[in-house]
Design a protein around this motif. Structure first.
Motif, short mmCIF file in Angstrom:
data_model
loop_
_atom_site.label_atom_id
_atom_site.label_comp_id
_atom_site.label_asym_id
_atom_site.label_seq_id
_atom_site.Cartn_x
_atom_site.Cartn_y
_atom_site.Cartn_z
N GLN A 221 0.81 -1.21 0.00
CA GLN A 221 0.00 0.00 0.00
C GLN A 221 0.85 1.27 0.00
N LEU A 222 2.04 1.19 -0.52
CA LEU A 222 2.89 2.37 -0.67
C LEU A 222 2.30 3.29 -1.74
N THR A 223 2.48 4.58 -1.57
CA THR A 223 1.95 5.50 -2.57
C THR A 223 2.66 5.33 -3.91
N ASP A 224 3.94 4.97 -3.91
CA ASP A 224 4.70 4.77 -5.15
C ASP A 224 4.76 3.30 -5.58
N GLY A 225 4.00 2.43 -4.94
CA GLY A 225 4.05 1.00 -5.26
C GLY A 225 3.80 0.69 -6.72
N GLY A 226 2.78 1.30 -7.30
CA GLY A 226 2.47 1.07 -8.71
C GLY A 226 3.56 1.58 -9.63
N LYS A 227 4.13 2.73 -9.29
CA LYS A 227 5.20 3.30 -10.11
C LYS A 227 6.46 2.43 -10.05
N LEU A 228 6.77 1.89 -8.88
CA LEU A 228 7.94 1.02 -8.75
C LEU A 228 7.76 -0.26 -9.57
N LEU A 229 6.56 -0.86 -9.50
CA LEU A 229 6.30 -2.06 -10.29
C LEU A 229 6.34 -1.75 -11.79
N ASP A 230 5.79 -0.59 -12.19
CA ASP A 230 5.84 -0.19 -13.60
C ASP A 230 7.28 -0.02 -14.07
N ARG A 231 8.13 0.53 -13.22
CA ARG A 231 9.53 0.74 -13.58
C ARG A 231 10.22 -0.60 -13.85
N ILE A 232 9.95 -1.58 -13.01
CA ILE A 232 10.51 -2.92 -13.21
C ILE A 232 10.02 -3.49 -14.53
N ASP A 233 8.72 -3.40 -14.77
CA ASP A 233 8.13 -3.94 -15.99
C ASP A 233 8.70 -3.26 -17.23
N GLN A 234 8.88 -1.95 -17.18
CA GLN A 234 9.47 -1.22 -18.31
C GLN A 234 10.90 -1.67 -18.57
N MET A 235 11.68 -1.86 -17.51
CA MET A 235 13.07 -2.30 -17.66
C MET A 235 13.11 -3.69 -18.29
N MET A 236 12.25 -4.58 -17.86
CA MET A 236 12.23 -5.93 -18.42
C MET A 236 11.77 -5.91 -19.88
N ALA A 237 10.78 -5.11 -20.20
CA ALA A 237 10.29 -5.00 -21.58
C ALA A 237 11.35 -4.39 -22.47
N MET A 238 12.05 -3.37 -21.97
CA MET A 238 13.08 -2.70 -22.75
C MET A 238 14.23 -3.65 -23.09
#
Length: 138
Positions: free
Chosen positions: A107-124
């Motif tokens: 329930q972190l405020t940046d939780g979604g952004k952190l997960l998106d960052r990981i997903d973007q790095m893996m996709a890239m």
């Protein structure tokens, strides 16, 4: 006596306020699954989180699949529960892994952004490797 009653009431209000504030945030309980080996996914996840603004790496343990970040931009003492993000990287097979926030960090405020960052790095990295393979074949 009145001073003690006032302090008890003030403490109760503060505790109630902190407990209700965590209910206001969405729960980021997504599990990101990749067709990549464990070592590769752990490394890319570490890279993605290490460069996220406002967060610093506090602890890593590759054997346990643990990555812990600390928030460096907090507002006050009541933000204490939002300072830490704990990620787990798990092997699901020889070439399959998952990444997720631990329940205490969902329930972190940046939780979604952190997960998106990981997903973007893996996709890239998948896209770059695909382009390199295409160039080698030609």
């Amino acid at each position: 006596m009145k001073k003690h009653v006032f302090l008890v009431i003030l403490a109760a209000l503060a505790i109630t306020g902190c407990a209700s504030s965590m209910k206001d945030f969405p729960k980021y309980d997504q599990v990101l699954v990749y067709d990549r080996p464990y070592d590769y996914t752990y490394l890319r996840t570490l890279e993605a989180l290490n460069t996220f603004p406002g967060w610093v790496l506090e602890e890593t343990d590759k054997v346990k699949g643990l990555i812990v970040l600390r928030n460096t931009q907090y507002g006050n003492l009541f933000d204490r529960d939002k300072w830490i993000a704990r990620f787990r990287v798990k092997s699901l097979g020889r070439k399959k892994t998952s990444v997720e926030l631990e329940p205490s960090s969902q329930q972190l405020t940046d939780g979604g952004k952190l997960l998106d960052r990981i997903d973007q790095m893996m996709a890239m990295t998948q896209k770059v490797q695909g382009e390199q393979r295409a160039q080698l074949v030609n």
